[in-house]
Design a protein around this motif. Sequence first.
Motif, PDB file in Angstrom:
ATOM      1  N   GLU A   1       0.839  -1.192   0.000  1.00  0.00           N
ATOM      2  CA  GLU A   1       0.000   0.000   0.000  1.00  0.00           C
ATOM      3  C   GLU A   1       0.881   1.251   0.000  1.00  0.00           C
ATOM      4  O   GLU A   1       0.594   2.239  -0.689  1.00  0.00           O
ATOM      5  CB  GLU A   1      -0.936   0.014   1.223  1.00  0.00           C
ATOM      6  N   PHE A   2       1.952   1.214   0.792  1.00  0.00           N
ATOM      7  CA  PHE A   2       2.904   2.327   0.811  1.00  0.00           C
ATOM      8  C   PHE A   2       3.635   2.430  -0.519  1.00  0.00           C
ATOM      9  O   PHE A   2       3.953   3.525  -0.981  1.00  0.00           O
ATOM     10  CB  PHE A   2       3.903   2.144   1.957  1.00  0.00           C
ATOM     11  N   ALA A   3       3.903   1.280  -1.135  1.00  0.00           N
ATOM     12  CA  ALA A   3       4.603   1.273  -2.419  1.00  0.00           C
ATOM     13  C   ALA A   3       3.797   2.011  -3.480  1.00  0.00           C
ATOM     14  O   ALA A   3       4.347   2.787  -4.274  1.00  0.00           O
ATOM     15  CB  ALA A   3       4.875  -0.162  -2.861  1.00  0.00           C
ATOM     16  N   ARG A   4       2.507   1.769  -3.522  1.00  0.00           N
ATOM     17  CA  ARG A   4       1.657   2.439  -4.501  1.00  0.00           C
ATOM     18  C   ARG A   4       1.718   3.949  -4.338  1.00  0.00           C
ATOM     19  O   ARG A   4       1.881   4.697  -5.315  1.00  0.00           O
ATOM     20  CB  ARG A   4       0.217   1.946  -4.360  1.00  0.00           C
ATOM     21  N   ALA A   5       1.593   4.413  -3.089  1.00  0.00           N
ATOM     22  CA  ALA A   5       1.653   5.855  -2.834  1.00  0.00           C
ATOM     23  C   ALA A   5       3.040   6.407  -3.156  1.00  0.00           C
ATOM     24  O   ALA A   5       3.157   7.511  -3.714  1.00  0.00           O
ATOM     25  CB  ALA A   5       1.294   6.133  -1.375  1.00  0.00           C
ATOM     26  N   TYR A   6       4.080   5.642  -2.840  1.00  0.00           N
ATOM     27  CA  TYR A   6       5.441   6.137  -3.079  1.00  0.00           C
ATOM     28  C   TYR A   6       5.749   6.231  -4.572  1.00  0.00           C
ATOM     29  O   TYR A   6       6.383   7.190  -5.027  1.00  0.00           O
ATOM     30  CB  TYR A   6       6.464   5.220  -2.403  1.00  0.00           C
TER      31      TYR A   6
ATOM     32  N   LYS B   1       6.909   9.671  -6.359  1.00  0.00           N
ATOM     33  CA  LYS B   1       8.233   9.790  -6.969  1.00  0.00           C
ATOM     34  C   LYS B   1       8.162  10.022  -8.477  1.00  0.00           C
ATOM     35  O   LYS B   1       8.887  10.866  -9.014  1.00  0.00           O
ATOM     36  CB  LYS B   1       9.048   8.519  -6.692  1.00  0.00           C
ATOM     37  N   ASN B   2       7.280   9.305  -9.142  1.00  0.00           N
ATOM     38  CA  ASN B   2       7.259   9.353 -10.611  1.00  0.00           C
ATOM     39  C   ASN B   2       6.162  10.225 -11.201  1.00  0.00           C
ATOM     40  O   ASN B   2       6.212  10.553 -12.391  1.00  0.00           O
ATOM     41  CB  ASN B   2       7.124   7.928 -11.169  1.00  0.00           C
ATOM     42  N   ASP B   3       5.151  10.580 -10.385  1.00  0.00           N
ATOM     43  CA  ASP B   3       4.036  11.357 -10.927  1.00  0.00           C
ATOM     44  C   ASP B   3       3.695  12.581 -10.088  1.00  0.00           C
ATOM     45  O   ASP B   3       2.659  13.218 -10.324  1.00  0.00           O
ATOM     46  CB  ASP B   3       2.800  10.460 -11.063  1.00  0.00           C
ATOM     47  N   GLN B   4       4.511  12.887  -9.100  1.00  0.00           N
ATOM     48  CA  GLN B   4       4.371  14.105  -8.287  1.00  0.00           C
ATOM     49  C   GLN B   4       3.014  14.200  -7.580  1.00  0.00           C
ATOM     50  O   GLN B   4       2.442  15.281  -7.431  1.00  0.00           O
ATOM     51  CB  GLN B   4       4.596  15.373  -9.134  1.00  0.00           C
ATOM     52  N   VAL B   5       2.488  13.061  -7.160  1.00  0.00           N
ATOM     53  CA  VAL B   5       1.289  13.036  -6.328  1.00  0.00           C
ATOM     54  C   VAL B   5       1.737  12.965  -4.872  1.00  0.00           C
ATOM     55  O   VAL B   5       2.542  12.099  -4.523  1.00  0.00           O
ATOM     56  CB  VAL B   5       0.400  11.816  -6.655  1.00  0.00           C
ATOM     57  N   PRO B   6       1.273  13.883  -4.006  1.00  0.00           N
ATOM     58  CA  PRO B   6       1.699  13.839  -2.602  1.00  0.00           C
ATOM     59  C   PRO B   6       1.512  12.446  -1.999  1.00  0.00           C
ATOM     60  O   PRO B   6       0.478  11.801  -2.210  1.00  0.00           O
ATOM     61  CB  PRO B   6       0.784  14.872  -1.927  1.00  0.00           C
ATOM     62  N   PHE B   7       2.511  12.005  -1.258  1.00  0.00           N
ATOM     63  CA  PHE B   7       2.509  10.656  -0.701  1.00  0.00           C
ATOM     64  C   PHE B   7       1.246  10.385   0.122  1.00  0.00           C
ATOM     65  O   PHE B   7       0.593   9.356  -0.040  1.00  0.00           O
ATOM     66  CB  PHE B   7       3.760  10.462   0.166  1.00  0.00           C
ATOM     67  N   MET B   8       0.889  11.327   1.000  1.00  0.00           N
ATOM     68  CA  MET B   8      -0.255  11.110   1.878  1.00  0.00           C
ATOM     69  C   MET B   8      -1.577  11.126   1.097  1.00  0.00           C
ATOM     70  O   MET B   8      -2.533  10.444   1.458  1.00  0.00           O
ATOM     71  CB  MET B   8      -0.286  12.179   2.974  1.00  0.00           C
ATOM     72  N   THR B   9      -1.619  11.876   0.009  1.00  0.00           N
ATOM     73  CA  THR B   9      -2.813  11.889  -0.832  1.00  0.00           C
ATOM     74  C   THR B   9      -3.020  10.525  -1.490  1.00  0.00           C
ATOM     75  O   THR B   9      -4.131   9.977  -1.503  1.00  0.00           O
ATOM     76  CB  THR B   9      -2.694  12.973  -1.925  1.00  0.00           C
ATOM     77  N   GLY B  10      -1.928   9.981  -2.040  1.00  0.00           N
ATOM     78  CA  GLY B  10      -2.018   8.659  -2.658  1.00  0.00           C
ATOM     79  C   GLY B  10      -2.426   7.601  -1.657  1.00  0.00           C
ATOM     80  O   GLY B  10      -3.256   6.725  -1.955  1.00  0.00           O
ATOM     81  N   LEU B  11      -1.861   7.693  -0.444  1.00  0.00           N
ATOM     82  CA  LEU B  11      -2.195   6.714   0.587  1.00  0.00           C
ATOM     83  C   LEU B  11      -3.651   6.841   1.023  1.00  0.00           C
ATOM     84  O   LEU B  11      -4.324   5.845   1.302  1.00  0.00           O
ATOM     85  CB  LEU B  11      -1.256   6.900   1.787  1.00  0.00           C
ATOM     86  N   GLY B  12      -4.157   8.075   1.050  1.00  0.00           N
ATOM     87  CA  GLY B  12      -5.553   8.287   1.407  1.00  0.00           C
ATOM     88  C   GLY B  12      -6.506   7.625   0.432  1.00  0.00           C
ATOM     89  O   GLY B  12      -7.527   7.045   0.836  1.00  0.00           O
ATOM     90  N   THR B  13      -6.169   7.662  -0.871  1.00  0.00           N
ATOM     91  CA  THR B  13      -7.036   7.009  -1.868  1.00  0.00           C
ATOM     92  C   THR B  13      -7.013   5.490  -1.706  1.00  0.00           C
ATOM     93  O   THR B  13      -8.021   4.824  -1.952  1.00  0.00           O
ATOM     94  CB  THR B  13      -6.611   7.378  -3.298  1.00  0.00           C
TER      95      THR B  13
ATOM     96  N   ASP C   1      13.711   2.295  -0.661  1.00  0.00           N
ATOM     97  CA  ASP C   1      13.097   3.608  -0.911  1.00  0.00           C
ATOM     98  C   ASP C   1      11.725   3.687  -0.268  1.00  0.00           C
ATOM     99  O   ASP C   1      11.358   4.709   0.329  1.00  0.00           O
ATOM    100  CB  ASP C   1      12.956   3.847  -2.423  1.00  0.00           C
ATOM    101  N   ILE C   2      10.953   2.608  -0.379  1.00  0.00           N
ATOM    102  CA  ILE C   2       9.598   2.590   0.180  1.00  0.00           C
ATOM    103  C   ILE C   2       9.660   2.660   1.702  1.00  0.00           C
ATOM    104  O   ILE C   2       8.919   3.424   2.336  1.00  0.00           O
ATOM    105  CB  ILE C   2       8.842   1.331  -0.270  1.00  0.00           C
ATOM    106  N   ASN C   3      10.550   1.875   2.296  1.00  0.00           N
ATOM    107  CA  ASN C   3      10.691   1.893   3.753  1.00  0.00           C
ATOM    108  C   ASN C   3      11.130   3.258   4.257  1.00  0.00           C
ATOM    109  O   ASN C   3      10.681   3.725   5.312  1.00  0.00           O
ATOM    110  CB  ASN C   3      11.690   0.823   4.195  1.00  0.00           C
ATOM    111  N   GLN C   4      12.008   3.920   3.486  1.00  0.00           N
ATOM    112  CA  GLN C   4      12.466   5.247   3.882  1.00  0.00           C
ATOM    113  C   GLN C   4      11.323   6.256   3.817  1.00  0.00           C
ATOM    114  O   GLN C   4      11.171   7.090   4.705  1.00  0.00           O
ATOM    115  CB  GLN C   4      13.607   5.707   2.981  1.00  0.00           C
ATOM    116  N   ALA C   5      10.509   6.182   2.758  1.00  0.00           N
ATOM    117  CA  ALA C   5       9.357   7.081   2.635  1.00  0.00           C
ATOM    118  C   ALA C   5       8.369   6.856   3.770  1.00  0.00           C
ATOM    119  O   ALA C   5       7.803   7.800   4.331  1.00  0.00           O
ATOM    120  CB  ALA C   5       8.673   6.869   1.291  1.00  0.00           C
ATOM    121  N   LYS C   6       8.188   5.596   4.125  1.00  0.00           N
ATOM    122  CA  LYS C   6       7.293   5.266   5.236  1.00  0.00           C
ATOM    123  C   LYS C   6       7.831   5.834   6.541  1.00  0.00           C
ATOM    124  O   LYS C   6       7.095   6.398   7.348  1.00  0.00           O
ATOM    125  CB  LYS C   6       7.150   3.741   5.322  1.00  0.00           C
ATOM    126  N   GLY C   7       9.153   5.715   6.725  1.00  0.00           N
ATOM    127  CA  GLY C   7       9.786   6.259   7.921  1.00  0.00           C
ATOM    128  C   GLY C   7       9.716   7.771   7.968  1.00  0.00           C
ATOM    129  O   GLY C   7       9.489   8.365   9.028  1.00  0.00           O
TER     130      GLY C   7
END
Length: 364
Positions: free
Chosen positions: A101-106, A110-122, A347-353
């Motif tokens: 789930e974090f991977a999808r948001a990350y 990273k590649n489409d400039q969608v805020p991480f928390m916004t992607g995770l919210g969806t 990268d995903i773990n770092q974004a989550k952290g």
Amino acid sequence: MYIFTMKNTKVQFVIGLVLTVFFLYIAFRNVSFADLLDSLRKFNWWIAIPYLIVAWLGFYFRAVRWKYLLLPTKTFTSSRLFSPLVAGFGLNNLFPARLGEFARAYILSKNDQVPFMTGLGTVIIERLFDMLMLLALLPVALFSTEIPHDFNLSYSSFSISGAMLSTLIKQLTVFFVVLFILAFTFLIPQVRNFYEWSVTKLVFIPIKYRQLLIRLFHSFTDGLQTLKTPKTWFAVIFYSAAVWIACGASYYILVFGFDNLSMSFSQSIAVMVITCLAIILPAAPGFWGLMELGIMFGLLVLSIVPNDEIGRSQALAYAFMNHFLVYVTIVVAGLYYLWREQIKITDINQAKGNANSDDTRQDS
């Protein structure tokens, strides 16, 4: 948002692994290995082709639904979202704590400039609609299967009657209605503020968990804000239904690969829903054990197979092939898409952290 430390992840993995071993033991306990192997040997592998086509059609419908949830933020094509979606599902089958789930948001950040928390919210909103759709389908599917009131099933030390199932269906229906109403009260600011105030008064809960719950409220509300137009509502509901109808259809198609095994389409929907409810329980990545037991229980409780050694062996063979075919293809495709997106697990773990660190700073 989510507080998932390395220690918590390890604990979840160990608990899930123990439960997976336990559920596998229960699934295999009263099965004839000779009959199980015989059913697997006789499986018609040509059926795997239409089965996988329909199963993967469900993943495509997920990508289309995600497109509508992301519309207020950015316009995507369904094919663009298919890559991070499959990568996420692949990782969920390999790593604990729902890393996918974090991977999808990350990937989108990273590649489409969608805020991480916004992607995770969806993604959270997706899960809500999945749960609501499953709970809506269960009473419909079970009511259409005509389970006798005097029905009784005993498996190992577990026993369930037709009366118990009837009560369960009614309770789930009520739960579905209440949950649906409760979820969308979050759109009313005054009600949402009341929920947050109520959480702050739960002094018996450690403060970090109260803060986590409030942040989950915020993320959930942000996700709901994507549902601003009737068109979006209709699209999300329509494709949520399409996702699970495609999944149920794949269950139905797979039956034709086995001799002496048949079920109606409504029964296949019921077995699918029962299985999905089973894998809500904690388990190791991939849901091995839980999914097998859920499918077996569905086949037995609907009298699709007899509750004897041969019937249970057929049920387990069907459950294993159902799980194995999707698991292998989603993991392989998920790793491929992860490579194509040029994303590393670190990268995903770092974004989550980083998300956890940002929340900690905001709370201090």
